[in-house]
Design an enzyme around this catalytic site. Structure first.
Site, PDB file in Angstrom:
ATOM      1  N   ASP A  91      -3.023   9.958   3.908  1.00  0.00           N
ATOM      2  CA  ASP A  91      -4.414   9.526   4.056  1.00  0.00           C
ATOM      3  C   ASP A  91      -5.182  10.510   4.939  1.00  0.00           C
ATOM      4  OD1 ASP A  91      -6.789   8.186   4.171  1.00  0.00           O
ATOM      5  OD2 ASP A  91      -6.056   6.485   5.366  1.00  0.00           O
TER       6      ASP A  91
ATOM      7  N   ASP B 292       1.284   6.096   5.708  1.00  0.00           N
ATOM      8  CA  ASP B 292       0.327   5.168   5.104  1.00  0.00           C
ATOM      9  C   ASP B 292       0.876   4.527   3.821  1.00  0.00           C
ATOM     10  OD1 ASP B 292      -2.062   3.914   5.626  1.00  0.00           O
ATOM     11  OD2 ASP B 292      -3.289   5.346   4.517  1.00  0.00           O
TER      12      ASP B 292
ATOM     13  N   GLU C 209      -9.546   3.271   1.916  1.00  0.00           N
ATOM     14  CA  GLU C 209      -9.005   3.430   0.569  1.00  0.00           C
ATOM     15  C   GLU C 209      -7.900   2.422   0.245  1.00  0.00           C
ATOM     16  OE1 GLU C 209      -7.905   4.988   3.124  1.00  0.00           O
ATOM     17  OE2 GLU C 209      -5.749   4.734   2.872  1.00  0.00           O
TER      18      GLU C 209
ATOM     19  N   LYS D  92       0.849  -1.211   0.000  1.00  0.00           N
ATOM     20  CA  LYS D  92       0.000   0.000   0.000  1.00  0.00           C
ATOM     21  C   LYS D  92       0.878   1.252   0.000  1.00  0.00           C
ATOM     22  CE  LYS D  92      -3.371   2.469   2.959  1.00  0.00           C
ATOM     23  NZ  LYS D  92      -4.297   2.370   4.118  1.00  0.00           N
TER      24      LYS D  92
ATOM     25  N   ARG E 171      -7.638  -0.780   0.784  1.00  0.00           N
ATOM     26  CA  ARG E 171      -8.133  -2.023   0.170  1.00  0.00           C
ATOM     27  C   ARG E 171      -8.562  -1.793  -1.275  1.00  0.00           C
ATOM     28  NH1 ARG E 171     -12.592  -2.506   4.812  1.00  0.00           N
ATOM     29  NH2 ARG E 171     -10.925  -1.389   5.877  1.00  0.00           N
TER      30      ARG E 171
ATOM     31  N   LYS F  10     -10.759  12.163   8.354  1.00  0.00           N
ATOM     32  CA  LYS F  10     -10.289  11.754   9.677  1.00  0.00           C
ATOM     33  C   LYS F  10     -10.289  12.955  10.622  1.00  0.00           C
ATOM     34  CE  LYS F  10      -7.031   8.142   8.171  1.00  0.00           C
ATOM     35  NZ  LYS F  10      -7.642   6.995   8.865  1.00  0.00           N
TER      36      LYS F  10
ATOM     37  N   ASP G 166     -12.469   6.463   3.591  1.00  0.00           N
ATOM     38  CA  ASP G 166     -11.261   6.264   4.392  1.00  0.00           C
ATOM     39  C   ASP G 166     -10.777   4.803   4.322  1.00  0.00           C
ATOM     40  OD1 ASP G 166      -9.177   6.889   6.032  1.00  0.00           O
ATOM     41  OD2 ASP G 166     -10.371   7.060   7.869  1.00  0.00           O
TER      42      ASP G 166
HETATM   43  N1  BES Z   1      -4.611   4.141   6.891  1.00  0.00           N
HETATM   44  C1  BES Z   1      -5.771   3.787   7.641  1.00  0.00           C
HETATM   45  C2  BES Z   1      -5.510   2.740   8.686  1.00  0.00           C
HETATM   46  C3  BES Z   1      -4.708   3.182   9.876  1.00  0.00           C
HETATM   47  C4  BES Z   1      -5.343   3.636  11.001  1.00  0.00           C
HETATM   48  C5  BES Z   1      -3.364   3.047   9.883  1.00  0.00           C
HETATM   49  C6  BES Z   1      -4.622   4.003  12.100  1.00  0.00           C
HETATM   50  C7  BES Z   1      -2.638   3.416  10.976  1.00  0.00           C
HETATM   51  C8  BES Z   1      -3.259   3.874  12.097  1.00  0.00           C
HETATM   52  C9  BES Z   1      -6.852   3.221   6.714  1.00  0.00           C
HETATM   53  O1  BES Z   1      -6.855   3.707   5.434  1.00  0.00           O
HETATM   54  C10 BES Z   1      -8.149   3.545   7.346  1.00  0.00           C
HETATM   55  O2  BES Z   1      -8.434   4.715   7.454  1.00  0.00           O
HETATM   56  N2  BES Z   1      -8.900   2.547   7.779  1.00  0.00           N
HETATM   57  C11 BES Z   1     -10.122   2.743   8.430  1.00  0.00           C
HETATM   58  C12 BES Z   1     -11.103   1.744   7.905  1.00  0.00           C
HETATM   59  C13 BES Z   1     -12.528   2.019   8.304  1.00  0.00           C
HETATM   60  C14 BES Z   1     -13.042   3.255   7.603  1.00  0.00           C
HETATM   61  C15 BES Z   1     -13.388   0.831   7.937  1.00  0.00           C
HETATM   62  C16 BES Z   1      -9.901   2.537   9.915  1.00  0.00           C
HETATM   63  O3  BES Z   1      -9.134   1.651  10.301  1.00  0.00           O
HETATM   64  O4  BES Z   1     -10.456   3.290  10.712  1.00  0.00           O
HETATM   65 ZN    ZN Z   2      -5.007   4.417   4.716  1.00  0.00          ZN
HETATM   66 ZN    ZN Z   3      -7.985   5.502   5.263  1.00  0.00          ZN
END
Ligand code: BES
Ligand code: ZN
Ligand code: ZN
Length: 463
Positions: free
Chosen positions: A238, A256, A317, A233, A319, A245, A315
């Site tokens: 992000d 990220d 993104e 990734k 996947r 966020k 968010d």
């Molecule tokens: N990059 C984030 C995941 C992340 C969160 C990495 C905290 C490091 C620390 C990812 O893109 C994301 O935002 N995931 C969301 C998914 C949710 C919207 C289903 C998450 O984990 O909150």
């Molecule tokens: Zn992310």
């Molecule tokens: Zn995200």
């Protein structure tokens, strides 16, 4: 000179018995005592380095100890360090680990500090009795691995204004040229022709164009049936997009792209260590931004595989870009896949910062990756990936939704990727909790960890 002192062990040299007697030196793990004008040795100073209980001592412990010693000595303006290992400890595994620990410990994320007086070591030598070419090779391997890991850490540490998708592609090109790897970068038009609607949907919110980096290693003698694909990734920042966020801590989201940077670091080492199996890295790079062109919750995109996806949350993104990159990796002939991604906050809730979350659709592939991670001291924990979880991703409007409900977030994210890995043996590594170290440790600075570079390299080497 650094000498190891084990808990409860006798140590007659350098005036140590007195210090042990007085309780100043105990041999406890990571305890450091600097001795001046030591007796019976030419070195001006000896660092007595606590190695813990002899029966618990292993390569990961030595890696940490070498890192802690180097970080301590550089604050004392020491320039040249020799680590003395007695013959019982002079195994290849330990020598690599010591070199790795020293190089990883030397790294500081202070590239953009201009007023600091930066202290660094000039040399680190491991001295062993009756050294062999095997041991010398192990030192060299340790250097290659740790430098690859520091390359990854340097990339991850770059702020998003200085590492856009195109600049990340530039960094990959430069690395590939230096180590004789093939490198190709697909632009937005090429990706559109391939039908990568999931990846491009994420990219459309940013003024920064996306890039799909492909780096290829081919062994000199090509008789391997297997072809390993490393998919990482590469979200250079992000924000969450329209599903934005919270401001607090958002600055950390420059990391990220740690999965992608790990794949590039692994390729850097693979180019030098030359495994027998072909390895290709795929790094989809995008910036996830809100804006008038950004994708909206409820949008439906068509992935390269043909599957349609309802974007419930912009968010989620990572996947989306991985869905297209995984499909492309298969199309490019990869028979086995590993992806690494800072994919979910949920994996941090589940495992904290100590274990990578590992998900697999194939037992053989899972065992290979777990064995490599164990040998390299990068902890990983096997997580469930049962088909029942697929129900969480149902969409009334498209083939699949990009998020599940509230629970099991790391598993539903992996489940989503599984749909795109299909029948190809595949392992997903969720490194959201392990790619970044929140506090300085005695043996490593805070900031990017470089996990899971060593595991990926060993996976290729041990194939
Ligand atoms: N990059 C984030 C995941 C992340 C969160 C990495 C905290 C490091 C620390 C990812 O893109 C994301 O935002 N995931 C969301 C998914 C949710 C919207 C289903 C998450 O984990 O909150
Ligand atoms: Zn992310
Ligand atoms: Zn995200």
């Amino acid at each position: 000179m650094i000498v190891l002192v084990f808990e409860g062990a006798r140590e007659e040299r350098f005036g140590l018995p007195e210090l042990i007697e007085s309780g100043e030196v105990t041999g406890k793990s990571l305890e450091l005592t600097l001795l001046h004008h030591p007796q019976g040795v030419l070195a001006k100073r000896v660092l007595a380095a606590g190695a813990g209980k002899a029966e618990e001592f292993d390569a990961p412990e030595l890696r940490r100890l070498a890192g802690a010693a180097v970080r301590f000595l550089k604050t004392k303006s020491v320039k040249k360090v020799v680590l003395a290992l007695d013959s019982a400890l002079a195994k290849a595994r330990n020598v690599s680990a010591a070199v790795e620990g020293a190089i990883l410990g030397s790294f500081e994320p202070d590239r953009y500090k201009t007023d600091d007086d930066k202290k660094s070591l000039e040399s680190f030598t491991v001295a062993v009795e009756g050294g062999s070419s095997e041991v010398a090779g192990a030192a060299e391997r340790g250097r290659i691995l740790a430098e690859a890991q520091n390359f990854t850490r340097t990339l991850v540490n770059e702020p998003a204004n200085l590492l856009t998708p195109l600049l990340m592609a530039e960094a990959a090109r430069k690395m590939a040229a230096e180590f004789q790897l093939e490198c190709e970068v697909l632009d937005r038009e090429q990706m559109a022709k391939l039908g990568m609607g999931a990846l491009l949907g994420v990219a459309q919110g940013s003024a920064e164009p996306p890039a799909l980096i492909v780096v290829r290693y081919k062994p000199a003698r090509g008789n391997s049936q297997a072809h390993l694909g490393l998919v990482g990734k590469g979200v250079t920042f992000d924000t969450g997009g329209i599903s934005i966020k919270p401001a607090d801590g958002m600055e950390k989201m420059k990391y990220d792209m740690a999965g992608g940077a790990s794949m590039l670091g692994a390729m850097r080492a693979i180019a030098q260590l030359k495994p027998a199996i072909p390895v290709t890295a795929f790094v989809p790079c995008v910036e996830n931004m809100p804006g008038s062109r950004a994708q909206r919750p409820g949008d439906i995109v068509t992935s390269m595989s043909g599957k349609t996806i309802e974007v419930i949350n912009t968010d989620a993104e990572g996947r989306l870009i991985l869905a297209d990159a995984l499909h492309y990796a298969k199309q490019q002939g990869c028979t086995h896949l590993v992806d690494a991604a800072t994919l979910t906050g949920a994996i941090v809730v589940a495992l904290g910062h100590l274990n990578v979350g590992l998900f697999a659709n194939d037992d053989g592939m899972r065992d290979r990756v777990l064995a490599a991670s164990k040998a390299e001291g990068e902890r990983m924990w096997n997580m469930p990936l049962e088909d029942d979880y697929k129900d969480y991703l149902k969409s009334p409007f498209a083939d699949i939704a990009n998020v599940g409900g509230r629970w099991g977030g790391a598993v539903t994210a992996a489940m989503f990727l599984k749909e795109f890995a299909g029948d190809t043996p595949w392992v997903h590594l969720d490194i959201a909790g392990t790619a970044w170290i929140d506090d300085n440790k005695p043996y490593i600075s805070k900031g990017p960890s470089g996990v899971p570079v060593r595991t990926l390299v060993r996976l290729a080497m041990d194939w």
